[in-house]
Design an enzyme around this catalytic site. Sequence first.
Site, mmCIF file in Angstrom:
data_model
loop_
_atom_site.group_PDB
_atom_site.id
_atom_site.type_symbol
_atom_site.label_atom_id
_atom_site.label_comp_id
_atom_site.label_asym_id
_atom_site.label_seq_id
_atom_site.Cartn_x
_atom_site.Cartn_y
_atom_site.Cartn_z
ATOM 1 N N ARG A 212 -18.400 16.176 -74.952
ATOM 2 C CA ARG A 212 -18.912 17.012 -75.918
ATOM 3 C C ARG A 212 -18.593 16.396 -77.241
ATOM 4 O O ARG A 212 -18.418 17.254 -78.322
ATOM 5 C CB ARG A 212 -18.527 18.591 -75.975
ATOM 6 C CG ARG A 212 -18.630 19.098 -74.388
ATOM 7 C CD ARG A 212 -20.189 18.962 -73.932
ATOM 8 N NE ARG A 212 -20.226 19.701 -72.659
ATOM 9 C CZ ARG A 212 -21.462 19.476 -72.024
ATOM 10 N NH1 ARG A 212 -22.479 18.850 -72.400
ATOM 11 N NH2 ARG A 212 -21.658 19.974 -70.838
ATOM 12 N N LYS B 267 -6.243 23.489 -67.635
ATOM 13 C CA LYS B 267 -7.473 24.032 -67.098
ATOM 14 C C LYS B 267 -7.362 24.001 -65.735
ATOM 15 O O LYS B 267 -7.466 22.929 -65.090
ATOM 16 C CB LYS B 267 -8.599 23.284 -67.620
ATOM 17 C CG LYS B 267 -10.084 23.664 -67.037
ATOM 18 C CD LYS B 267 -11.199 22.717 -67.635
ATOM 19 C CE LYS B 267 -12.565 23.302 -67.015
ATOM 20 N NZ LYS B 267 -13.547 22.516 -67.613
ATOM 21 N N GLU C 217 -14.404 25.347 -63.059
ATOM 22 C CA GLU C 217 -15.304 24.308 -62.842
ATOM 23 C C GLU C 217 -14.928 23.017 -62.279
ATOM 24 O O GLU C 217 -15.126 21.943 -62.651
ATOM 25 C CB GLU C 217 -15.890 23.696 -64.362
ATOM 26 C CG GLU C 217 -16.487 24.836 -65.525
ATOM 27 C CD GLU C 217 -16.937 24.258 -66.472
ATOM 28 O OE1 GLU C 217 -16.171 23.355 -67.046
ATOM 29 O OE2 GLU C 217 -18.061 24.781 -67.223
ATOM 30 N N ARG D 241 -5.478 27.960 -69.803
ATOM 31 C CA ARG D 241 -6.841 28.382 -70.104
ATOM 32 C C ARG D 241 -7.184 29.586 -69.372
ATOM 33 O O ARG D 241 -7.212 29.719 -68.101
ATOM 34 C CB ARG D 241 -7.851 27.339 -70.255
ATOM 35 C CG ARG D 241 -7.390 26.235 -71.420
ATOM 36 C CD ARG D 241 -8.116 25.036 -71.273
ATOM 37 N NE ARG D 241 -9.676 25.256 -72.037
ATOM 38 C CZ ARG D 241 -10.965 25.025 -71.786
ATOM 39 N NH1 ARG D 241 -10.962 24.712 -70.503
ATOM 40 N NH2 ARG D 241 -11.744 25.083 -72.404
ATOM 41 N N ARG E 196 -21.159 36.563 -64.665
ATOM 42 C CA ARG E 196 -20.156 35.366 -64.949
ATOM 43 C C ARG E 196 -19.120 35.787 -66.081
ATOM 44 O O ARG E 196 -17.922 35.517 -66.231
ATOM 45 C CB ARG E 196 -20.826 34.179 -65.276
ATOM 46 C CG ARG E 196 -20.135 33.148 -65.887
ATOM 47 C CD ARG E 196 -20.593 31.848 -66.116
ATOM 48 N NE ARG E 196 -19.967 30.914 -67.260
ATOM 49 C CZ ARG E 196 -20.677 30.068 -67.830
ATOM 50 N NH1 ARG E 196 -21.738 29.356 -67.087
ATOM 51 N NH2 ARG E 196 -19.857 29.122 -68.532
ATOM 52 N N LYS F 242 -11.145 31.674 -74.902
ATOM 53 C CA LYS F 242 -12.247 31.098 -75.714
ATOM 54 C C LYS F 242 -12.780 32.569 -76.611
ATOM 55 O O LYS F 242 -12.658 33.390 -76.151
ATOM 56 C CB LYS F 242 -13.407 30.667 -75.077
ATOM 57 C CG LYS F 242 -13.493 29.284 -74.501
ATOM 58 C CD LYS F 242 -14.543 28.646 -73.936
ATOM 59 C CE LYS F 242 -14.215 27.419 -73.354
ATOM 60 N NZ LYS F 242 -15.546 26.527 -72.588
ATOM 61 N N ASP G 263 -19.376 31.099 -73.123
ATOM 62 C CA ASP G 263 -18.995 29.843 -73.647
ATOM 63 C C ASP G 263 -19.526 29.301 -74.791
ATOM 64 O O ASP G 263 -20.550 28.491 -74.821
ATOM 65 C CB ASP G 263 -19.658 28.789 -72.473
ATOM 66 C CG ASP G 263 -19.349 27.534 -72.456
ATOM 67 O OD1 ASP G 263 -18.287 27.079 -73.189
ATOM 68 O OD2 ASP G 263 -19.505 26.436 -71.663
ATOM 69 N N GLU H 35 -21.050 21.702 -79.416
ATOM 70 C CA GLU H 35 -21.863 21.575 -78.355
ATOM 71 C C GLU H 35 -23.184 22.451 -78.073
ATOM 72 O O GLU H 35 -24.312 21.928 -77.455
ATOM 73 C CB GLU H 35 -20.829 21.911 -77.003
ATOM 74 C CG GLU H 35 -21.424 21.863 -75.825
ATOM 75 C CD GLU H 35 -20.405 22.426 -74.669
ATOM 76 O OE1 GLU H 35 -19.404 22.606 -74.810
ATOM 77 O OE2 GLU H 35 -20.785 22.645 -73.544
ATOM 78 N N HIS I 34 -27.247 31.161 -73.927
ATOM 79 C CA HIS I 34 -27.410 29.934 -72.996
ATOM 80 C C HIS I 34 -28.837 29.658 -72.650
ATOM 81 O O HIS I 34 -29.242 29.453 -71.398
ATOM 82 C CB HIS I 34 -26.734 30.283 -71.851
ATOM 83 C CG HIS I 34 -26.235 29.035 -71.268
ATOM 84 N ND1 HIS I 34 -26.578 27.720 -71.097
ATOM 85 C CD2 HIS I 34 -24.745 28.997 -70.718
ATOM 86 C CE1 HIS I 34 -25.722 26.891 -70.578
ATOM 87 N NE2 HIS I 34 -24.503 27.446 -70.440
ATOM 88 N N TRP J 187 -25.072 28.943 -64.327
ATOM 89 C CA TRP J 187 -25.309 28.147 -65.273
ATOM 90 C C TRP J 187 -26.724 28.170 -65.874
ATOM 91 O O TRP J 187 -27.270 27.206 -66.641
ATOM 92 C CB TRP J 187 -25.106 26.729 -64.809
ATOM 93 C CG TRP J 187 -23.508 26.280 -64.891
ATOM 94 C CD1 TRP J 187 -22.451 27.238 -65.355
ATOM 95 C CD2 TRP J 187 -23.002 25.532 -64.349
ATOM 96 N NE1 TRP J 187 -21.404 26.424 -65.313
ATOM 97 C CE2 TRP J 187 -21.459 25.391 -64.423
ATOM 98 C CE3 TRP J 187 -23.292 24.079 -63.669
ATOM 99 C CZ2 TRP J 187 -20.517 24.256 -64.198
ATOM 100 C CZ3 TRP J 187 -22.219 23.320 -63.201
ATOM 101 C CH2 TRP J 187 -20.958 23.271 -63.348
HETATM 102 C C1 BDP Z 1 -17.951 23.818 -71.680
HETATM 103 C C2 BDP Z 1 -18.352 22.469 -71.558
HETATM 104 C C3 BDP Z 1 -17.452 21.441 -70.671
HETATM 105 C C4 BDP Z 1 -16.131 21.936 -70.872
HETATM 106 C C5 BDP Z 1 -15.857 23.514 -70.538
HETATM 107 C C6 BDP Z 1 -14.639 23.871 -70.761
HETATM 108 O O1 BDP Z 1 -19.501 22.355 -71.205
HETATM 109 O O2 BDP Z 1 -17.818 20.238 -70.945
HETATM 110 O O3 BDP Z 1 -15.252 21.197 -69.802
HETATM 111 O O4 BDP Z 1 -16.765 24.108 -71.523
HETATM 112 O O5 BDP Z 1 -14.243 24.501 -71.645
HETATM 113 O O6 BDP Z 1 -18.214 24.402 -72.765
HETATM 114 O O7 BDP Z 1 -13.613 23.899 -69.808
#
Ligand code: BDP
Length: 593
Positions: free
Chosen positions: A56, A174, A178, A211, A223, A247, A252, A280, A408, A429
């Site tokens: 990003r 993290k 994901e 995180r 989600r 966050k 996101d 992003e 999104h 997503w």
């Molecule tokens: C999302 C991004 C991804 C990041 C993820 C994160 O698309 O690239 O790895 O968050 O924060 O916003 O872990």
Amino acid sequence: MIVASTTDIGVLYGTFALLRAVQTQRPVSAFSMKSAPRVRRRLLDHWDNLDGTVERGYAGRSLWDWSRLPAISPRYRDYARANASIGINGIVLTNVNANAKVLTPAYLAKVAALADVFRPYGITVYLTARFSAPIEIGGLTTADPLDSRVRAWWRAKIDEIYGYVPDFGGFLVKANSEGQPGPQDYHRSHADGANMFAEALAPHHGVVMWRAFVYRSALAEDRVRQSYDEFAPLDGHFRSNVLLQTKNGPLDFQPREPFHPLFGAMPKTAQMIELQITKEYLGEDSHLVYLAPLFSEVLTAETYARGPGSTVGRVIDGTLQGQRETGMAGVSNIGSDTNWTGSEFNQANWYAYGRLAWDHGLSPDSIADEWVRMSFSNDSTVVRTIVHIMLVSREAAVNYMTPLGLAHLMGTNHHYGPAPWARVTRADWSPVYFHRADSAGIGFDRTITGSNAVAQYFPPVRNRYADRATVPEHLLLWFHHVAWTDQMRSGRTLWDELALHYQAGVDTVRAMRHAWSSLRGKIDDERFTETERFLSIQEREARWWRDAVLQYFATFSHQPLPIGVEPPAHSLSYYLALRCPRDEHKPRCEAIP
Ligand code: BDP
């Protein structure tokens, strides 16, 4: 003139404050100020990979030249000085999607070289720890955080790191998000994972920033609930040198989200906020979007965790719930580009983040005013014009991308440009998962009749958001599924209101362009021309957003566009067929008229 502090770094900060006063033409003879940061760890998180790419990142390659390090580039010092000038005191060098290799001796020597450059500027180095590192570089067969061999491995590894960097800050992790490895792979909790690191870091006074951005497999459930559902029950289970890094919103980094409901909901846990400076979801390098209004909106949001005055800012700075460990993280927008950030105006977001990390109560307009005076000119017309452009820019982006609480709607990989029709294998997503448009209406029902995510907020916020009559209209479709013909506060139907917001987004960008053109000759040609070019891209892409999204939603609403909305330049099928030629860093749809 006296600049004084109890620490040498404090004197450095004081000197920068004095320089700021000089640069912004404040009367220095009568100048008197006293200032202390409101949070202790003011960090930039780099999502930089060891191969030189930046996740990003829209400003070229990573600043860290791993193949040449420990040789030092003069840019490292410039970078450190710039950060110190805005009070940033910590750098996470590596991506949250971590590579265990950075923990090997060859890399640690390079990390130490960077730490040596940053130290005189009061900047501490941190790394991301890949949870499965004991397997990948340690030769173990497990990374189970309760396994004594794993714990011993991390203890030894951490001792080794402190041998290279005696003032190492700690780890950012993290985990189980994901696809990243984590404690849940071994049926252990996030607290088990975080505490394993915390215990090994504690003798060295290091911390672990764990995180809270997690979500599990593709689910039918909501989600945005997941982070709270997983972490809130763990309050009280984390060691005192763990900071939970959350966050700003529960999804996101969208153009607008409500604040994350975890803020204030974990009184026994030190909580950091993670803001995204790299844009992003907000037009990357080419759209001019000043982010201080977004940051400040969340920092001043009232959580009601302890009644009125319980702002997110006060959760973060520790004053609300008596936390000693405090911090803020900003996901960096910095790269190897000559202007550091891909565009001139993205520098303002780096600057604004630093200033707000120092004092979350500063106003977006005073920060913009400082930045414009220091970066462009003290000429009052220039200052007034650019500050105005900056202050309207975030709401413009919300309007042409995701107004009224939508989220999104962007392309599912690059997150650039509209794709409200997109479906991907991971349901959670997909834009269609988030907007839930159907013939009846649009929006995600997060009230009791839907996912009930609204219950994660404290009352009265919960009640205010849950009630269609009191929810702020800018968050309406985040919490409610609303009929196309429902009446809005303006008296218009939802459909008309939505369409007019998209039009307003385009109109504001046009006005920004117009205002910018009045500055020709008042600032240097190079920066004038770059911004002019970017604003023309932004206007074209704002129209693309408006035309594509409205035509797609019209297939559900079956309503005509209201008076005041320009007819689309192309049919929906044109936008559906559009493929963004995507170079690695800068997707662009040059085909847009
Ligand atoms: C999302 C991004 C991804 C990041 C993820 C994160 O698309 O690239 O790895 O968050 O924060 O916003 O872990």
